[in-house]
Design a protein around this motif. Structure first.
Motif, mmCIF file in Angstrom:
data_model
loop_
_atom_site.group_PDB
_atom_site.id
_atom_site.type_symbol
_atom_site.label_atom_id
_atom_site.label_comp_id
_atom_site.label_asym_id
_atom_site.label_seq_id
_atom_site.Cartn_x
_atom_site.Cartn_y
_atom_site.Cartn_z
ATOM 1 N N GLN A 272 -10.746 -26.806 -14.083
ATOM 2 C CA GLN A 272 -11.748 -26.557 -15.176
ATOM 3 C C GLN A 272 -11.841 -27.919 -16.086
ATOM 4 O O GLN A 272 -10.840 -29.156 -16.388
ATOM 5 C CB GLN A 272 -10.448 -25.760 -16.116
ATOM 6 N N GLY B 47 -13.484 -26.073 -21.280
ATOM 7 C CA GLY B 47 -12.875 -25.466 -20.277
ATOM 8 C C GLY B 47 -13.823 -24.413 -19.287
ATOM 9 O O GLY B 47 -13.005 -23.436 -19.321
ATOM 10 N N ASP B 48 -14.632 -24.804 -18.971
ATOM 11 C CA ASP B 48 -15.872 -24.617 -18.170
ATOM 12 C C ASP B 48 -14.926 -24.777 -16.552
ATOM 13 O O ASP B 48 -14.511 -25.413 -15.958
ATOM 14 C CB ASP B 48 -17.098 -25.219 -17.733
ATOM 15 N N VAL B 49 -15.133 -23.091 -15.992
ATOM 16 C CA VAL B 49 -14.189 -23.418 -14.646
ATOM 17 C C VAL B 49 -15.367 -24.214 -13.535
ATOM 18 O O VAL B 49 -16.641 -23.532 -13.005
ATOM 19 C CB VAL B 49 -14.083 -21.809 -14.286
ATOM 20 N N ILE C 155 -8.328 -25.195 -8.303
ATOM 21 C CA ILE C 155 -9.551 -24.285 -9.742
ATOM 22 C C ILE C 155 -9.385 -26.054 -10.305
ATOM 23 O O ILE C 155 -8.635 -26.497 -10.948
ATOM 24 C CB ILE C 155 -8.884 -23.521 -10.295
ATOM 25 N N PHE D 85 -13.258 -24.988 -7.289
ATOM 26 C CA PHE D 85 -12.938 -23.974 -6.865
ATOM 27 C C PHE D 85 -12.695 -25.137 -5.097
ATOM 28 O O PHE D 85 -13.325 -25.201 -4.762
ATOM 29 C CB PHE D 85 -12.323 -23.252 -6.433
ATOM 30 N N CYS E 42 -19.991 -25.053 -9.761
ATOM 31 C CA CYS E 42 -20.340 -23.673 -8.766
ATOM 32 C C CYS E 42 -20.494 -22.317 -9.153
ATOM 33 O O CYS E 42 -20.993 -21.894 -7.931
ATOM 34 C CB CYS E 42 -19.090 -23.805 -7.825
ATOM 35 N N PHE E 43 -20.342 -22.031 -10.148
ATOM 36 C CA PHE E 43 -20.274 -20.831 -10.448
ATOM 37 C C PHE E 43 -21.295 -20.043 -11.573
ATOM 38 O O PHE E 43 -21.323 -19.432 -12.531
ATOM 39 C CB PHE E 43 -19.167 -20.379 -10.594
ATOM 40 N N PHE E 44 -22.767 -20.912 -10.331
ATOM 41 C CA PHE E 44 -23.643 -19.793 -11.025
ATOM 42 C C PHE E 44 -24.228 -18.856 -10.871
ATOM 43 O O PHE E 44 -25.548 -19.106 -11.146
ATOM 44 C CB PHE E 44 -24.800 -21.535 -11.302
ATOM 45 N N LEU F 63 -4.190 -25.792 -11.384
ATOM 46 C CA LEU F 63 -5.528 -25.883 -11.740
ATOM 47 C C LEU F 63 -4.779 -27.352 -12.405
ATOM 48 O O LEU F 63 -4.034 -28.196 -13.036
ATOM 49 C CB LEU F 63 -4.657 -25.523 -12.987
#
Lengths: 153, 153
Positions: B39, B44-46, B37, B49, B123-125, B102
């Protein structure tokens, strides 16, 4: 025509396989699982990493609390079922390749939150220190609660 | 006695397998990989992955920039090698089960940082909206740069 009118036209989905195009959109791996990252909504801390199957993801969305799939126990794992350390889920996100899930959660059951089975806030408590072959993983986060008192209540 | 004095006593490690007890401590999966992961240190945004093999993790630590292993291309993937969107690595962490890494990174090459190949920050949009079988993944983050201009420079 209702789904019951002609049984041959019923979807071939098993009773334990919840329906939903949003679940079909996830690219499940060969074992029917997807990796999941749980991030604390307030702090942004990455709390833990686990896996979900289709049922676990559907339940997580339905209940608003994290339900994972335990690969070692080969069954659903309702986070907090033993520890009481439930994760309230605020957002469920999917990545660009549709094969990783990110949860935004509040870690309940203890203040500050304990996500890790070691009694720590988060699972990522070992930090690499030093250089080259001599580098070492150092534990850099405190135990907030003795795991013995978490799991043998 | 130096390692060269008696070749028979040299470690059986392949030249491409970097040495280090800290690398041995990682519980590599059946394919020799570990999930990672990334970050963002500041927000702090992920961001993303990905996966690493032993060589990728050793290189990441050595270079201070993220080197992943591309499962689709079956080779090392120096993040930013095509896009210029390099990840500077500040910390490498390992989880309680020793099987997830991480990274705390700064996403370089664009302001604000672009980690995703779609030209987005992270990527987590896609966020799940709605309830039950009718829920849908909605894109909730903007494209910061046209991917065409990222990869066809």
């Amino acid at each position: 025509m209702s789904a019951d009118a002609n049984p041959a036209e019923r979807p071939a989905t098993l009773p334990t396989q919840p329906a939903g195009a949003w679940l079909d959109a996830v690219r499940w791996d060969a074992d029917g699982l997807v990796p999941v990252i749980a991030q604390e909504q307030g702090s942004g801390d990455v709390l833990m990493f686990a896996w979900m199957n289709r049922e676990a993801l559907a339940l997580t969305a339905e209940l608003g609390r994290a339900v994972y799939y335990s690969r070692s126990r080969q069954r659903l794992w309702r986070k907090g079922e033993e520890s009481g350390h439930v994760q309230q889920v605020h957002e469920i996100r999917l990545d660009c390749d549709q094969d990783v899930v990110l949860l935004k959660v509040t870690q309940l059951g203890h203040e500050p939150g304990i996500a890790c089975h070691t009694g720590r806030h988060a699972c990522f408590f070992q930090r690499l220190e030093g250089q080259g072959a001599e580098a070492q993983w150092q534990t850099v986060e405190p135990v907030l609660k003795d795991p013995e008192t978490i799991y043998n209540r």
